[in-house]
Design a protein around this motif. Structure first.
Motif, PDB file in Angstrom:
ATOM      1  N   UNK A 161      43.248  80.716  50.903  1.00 56.96           N
ATOM      2  CA  UNK A 161      42.495  81.841  50.369  1.00 56.96           C
ATOM      3  C   UNK A 161      41.045  81.824  50.834  1.00 56.96           C
ATOM      4  N   UNK A 162      40.508  83.011  51.006  1.00 54.12           N
ATOM      5  CA  UNK A 162      39.129  83.199  51.459  1.00 54.12           C
ATOM      6  C   UNK A 162      38.360  83.985  50.411  1.00 54.12           C
ATOM      7  N   UNK A 163      37.141  83.539  50.117  1.00 55.82           N
ATOM      8  CA  UNK A 163      36.232  84.311  49.282  1.00 55.82           C
ATOM      9  C   UNK A 163      35.213  84.953  50.217  1.00 55.82           C
ATOM     10  N   UNK A 165      34.089  91.426  46.454  1.00 59.32           N
ATOM     11  CA  UNK A 165      33.790  90.454  47.497  1.00 59.32           C
ATOM     12  C   UNK A 165      33.810  89.017  46.996  1.00 59.32           C
ATOM     13  N   UNK A 166      33.585  88.823  45.692  1.00 59.65           N
ATOM     14  CA  UNK A 166      33.552  87.465  45.169  1.00 59.65           C
ATOM     15  C   UNK A 166      34.931  86.951  44.764  1.00 59.65           C
ATOM     16  N   UNK A 167      35.959  87.780  44.900  1.00 63.66           N
ATOM     17  CA  UNK A 167      37.307  87.357  44.545  1.00 63.66           C
ATOM     18  C   UNK A 167      37.932  86.562  45.690  1.00 63.66           C
ATOM     19  N   UNK A 168      38.749  85.599  45.316  1.00 60.71           N
ATOM     20  CA  UNK A 168      39.461  84.795  46.295  1.00 60.71           C
ATOM     21  C   UNK A 168      40.719  85.541  46.725  1.00 60.71           C
ATOM     22  N   UNK A 169      40.870  85.773  48.028  1.00 58.63           N
ATOM     23  CA  UNK A 169      41.974  86.573  48.550  1.00 58.63           C
ATOM     24  C   UNK A 169      42.812  85.762  49.527  1.00 58.63           C
ATOM     25  N   UNK A 217      52.424  80.620  51.348  1.00 58.23           N
ATOM     26  CA  UNK A 217      53.574  79.749  51.595  1.00 58.23           C
ATOM     27  C   UNK A 217      53.365  78.871  52.835  1.00 58.23           C
ATOM     28  N   UNK A 218      52.302  78.092  52.820  1.00 57.74           N
ATOM     29  CA  UNK A 218      52.024  77.197  53.932  1.00 57.74           C
ATOM     30  C   UNK A 218      53.034  76.053  53.968  1.00 57.74           C
ATOM     31  N   UNK A 237      42.375  75.884  49.546  1.00 58.55           N
ATOM     32  CA  UNK A 237      43.821  75.724  49.501  1.00 58.55           C
ATOM     33  C   UNK A 237      44.219  75.678  48.036  1.00 58.55           C
ATOM     34  N   UNK A 238      45.092  76.597  47.618  1.00 57.37           N
ATOM     35  CA  UNK A 238      45.470  76.674  46.210  1.00 57.37           C
ATOM     36  C   UNK A 238      46.980  76.607  46.053  1.00 57.37           C
TER      37      UNK A 238
END
Length: 634
Positions: free
Chosen positions: A86-88, A125-129, A134-135, A155-156
């Motif tokens: 995920x990217x913020x 923009x501050x949300x983690x997307x 499924x890595x 990594x979540x």
């Protein structure tokens, strides 16, 4: 001498200065002590709480979403855990460069980039997307080794929703998706904001949406001690989340699968109901879609393909599609005639093959007519002329009143969203529907067409199956429902969804028997006989063909554009003496009900009553030769 001070004067002056300095220092220390007293004594509770808040962070614990299963325990919706990258965006200086660098470690496809862009447009923009879901274990290891290079990338471990049956039953189950602004408004209106802290997804369609409160569960919280940098040091206390409840349906997934495969690549809908409870055994709308596409945020290409398809796979035809019932309307018209005293079972007419009204020829599908026709023959051989005359004798007001008793033109109240009310025509409806006075007038010729299920008539397959089940139950109408019981994931207790009788229509048993006997005749010697030849059980049915495009007396042929062909319909219940299943089926542009819809109904009843799976029941080309008039042939 002036200007020369004695030692005594110097000492006195020094002492006075020292006293002033001492007073000033004392005042300062007094003020400082007072401030310390105020902060540490008077404001102790306030600052202690603030300090504790800074030291302790409340982390939401997202609950496991409840499962959805059919009546036999087959899982239709479940959860599994996996890692997501995920990217913020607000924490990343150069988003494109970061994604390029990540691509060297993790497989990031163009569709992943497009999905991220779509999510960014819909989110803050501050949300983690998520950039990748499924890595694999290898991808997780590669990223962790290079993690220091990617500020704003995490990594979540998350729970993912999975629909193991894919397209089967997708219109019933629905799907979940990421929470958007509209969902947030709905959550705030329900005053359930705290319960959705940390939750990214919510039910968007089908049972996932209708039973969101049951499936979601209750969010838990974990008290975590953090350092000055906001990093977790240790867990202090944990309030576990309460998992969502499981839904166990009345649906028989194997029956659902039989129906969907029976349709093949054709469009249409089928609803099968238990007459004695209102439990829905199958609710089919084809074509279907794969709900797994929506879980991570559907890719624009997939959305365009679904949204722009001429077959409209996202439309639930069983609940939302409204169609003329064609000749499947005739048993209800006959029952209305018996209830109102407009006809008796033995009362017969002479059918010349047409009915004249107002200078217009309303033709029967059989050239030359059916001869002498009583109520039994009118249903068995689907005589249009009989119902032209009956509609004229009854009048539109009586027709609308009686058909309304069977639920036509009203929502059934099924426990899933998206149901259409259909159209039960009447002069009052026409006044509401049209604005111009010349359009609002009701004409007698319109009543004639209503009698054979054409004209303004438009009902859902759920309404048609619901009305058929009511007849099969002797006039007792139950509210249709898909959920059999709700099971607590915590202790396994069950909350049953009891059958809800809506009303009992006052129909004389002998009138029900007349209609039942006539519908049995349809499958024995009438328009449904070919489809039900050799059936080891006795069933009641009625074919129907709903006109889409008037051929003005011409015959059907394979040259007619497929989407201009008539819709094929069939209603049935079985066993005829003690019905356990009632159904309505529609094949869009299928031609004649006897050729396209009845074989599907036969497959359903064969499986449900006998456990027999069809080998292959796709009918011949629905454009086969046949007659079509104002009341299309069966």
């Amino acid at each position: 001498m002036k200007g020369i001070r004695t030692p005594e004067q110097e000492v006195a002056r020094f002492r006075s200065r020292l006293a002033v300095a001492g007073v000033v220092a004392l005042v300062c220390f007094g003020l400082l002590a007072a401030r310390f007293f105020y902060l540490q004594v008077m404001r102790f509770d306030y600052y202690s709480t603030r300090a504790e808040d800074n030291r302790i962070s409340l982390v939401p614990v997202v609950p496991n979403r409840g499962l959805i299963m059919d009546r036999n325990g087959t899982v239709l919706a479940r959860n599994y855990s996996a890692y997501t990258l995920e990217i913020t965006p607000s924490k990343v200086a150069d988003l494109e460069a970061t994604i390029e660098a990540l691509s060297a470690l993790v497989d990031i496809q163009p569709k992943d980039r497009k999905r991220l862009k779509k999510l960014m447009d819909e989110s803050k923009s501050f949300e983690s997307l998520p950039i990748r879901n499924r890595l694999s274990d290898e991808e997780v290891a590669r990223f962790i080794a290079q993690r220091y290079r990617f500020p704003g990338v995490e990594l979540k471990a998350r729970l993912f929703r999975d629909y193991p049956m894919g397209r089967f039953g997708s219109h019933i189950v629905g799907y979940i998706g990421r929470i958007n602004d509209r969902d947030l408004e709905r959550i705030e209106d329900s005053e359930d904001t705290a319960n959705y802290r940390g939750t990214d997804h919510i039910g968007k369609a089908g049972l996932e949406k209708s039973y969101e409160r049951e499936l979601h569960g209750a969010t838990g919280f974990e008290e975590v001690e953090v350092d000055s940098g906001g990093r977790a040091v240790r867990a202090l206390r944990r309030t576990p989340a309460t998992p969502g409840n499981n839904l166990v349906l009345t649906l028989d997934l194997k029956l659902q699968e039989v129906v969907e495969k029976a349709f093949g690549n054709r469009r249409g809908a089928l609803v099968a109901i238990e007459p004695g409870s209102g439990g829905v055994l199958a609710l089919v709308s084809v074509p279907t879609f794969d709900p797994n596409l929506f879980v991570d945020g559907i890719a624009p290409q997939d959305w365009d393909e679904l949204n722009n398809s001429p077959d409209h796979p996202m439309v639930n035809r069983a609940l939302n599609g409204a169609y003329p019932p064609g000749s499947t309307f005739k048993p209800f018209m006959a029952l209305a005639a018996l209830m109102s005293g407009k006809r008796t079972p033995a009362q017969a007419i002479s059918d010349p093959g047409y009915f004249d009204f107002g200078g217009h020829h309303f033709r029967d599908d059989k050239v030359g007519g059916h001869g002498t026709v009583d109520m039994y023959r009118s249903i068995v051989h689907s005589c249009d002329t009989y119902y032209y005359r009956l509609a004229n004798d009854m009048g539109i007001d009586l027709i609308a009143q009686t058909m309304g008793e069977f639920g036509f033109g009203s929502k059934t109240g099924i426990d899933i969203e998206g149901e259409s009310s259909g159209i039960l025509p009447s002069p009052e409806w026409k006044k509401r529907r049209f604005k111009k006075p010349e359009q609002q007038k009701w004409f007698g010729g319109e009543t004639i067409s209503i009698g054979i299920g054409q004209g303004y008539n438009a009902y859902t397959m759920l309404q048609l199956a619901h009305a058929t089940a009511t007849v099969a139950a002797g006039g007792v109408m139950f509210k249709p429902h898909l959920v059999k019981y709700i099971e607590s994931a915590s202790d396994g207790s069950r909350r049953m969804i009891e059958p809800q009788p809506i009303k009992t229509i006052p129909i004389k048993p002998e009138h029900i028997e007349t209609i039942r006997r006539s519908m049995v005749g349809v499958n024995r010697e009438g328009t449904g006989a070919r489809a039900f030849a050799g059936a080891p059980y006795v069933s009641a049915g009625k074919t129907g063909t709903a006109q889409v495009y008037s051929l003005k007396g011409a015959k059907y042929s394979s040259r007619i554009t497929e989407r201009l062909r008539d819709h094929a319909l069939f209603i049935a219940f079985a066993p005829a003496d003690k019905p356990t299943i009632a159904l309505a089926v529609l094949v869009e542009n299928g031609g004649f009900g006897a050729e396209s819809a009845a074989p599907i109904a036969r497959a359903v009843l064969d499986y449900y009553l006998l456990g027999k799976l069809p080998a292959g029941i796709a009918p011949e080309d629905p454009g086969a030769e046949g007659n079509s008039g104002d009341g299309a042939g069966e």
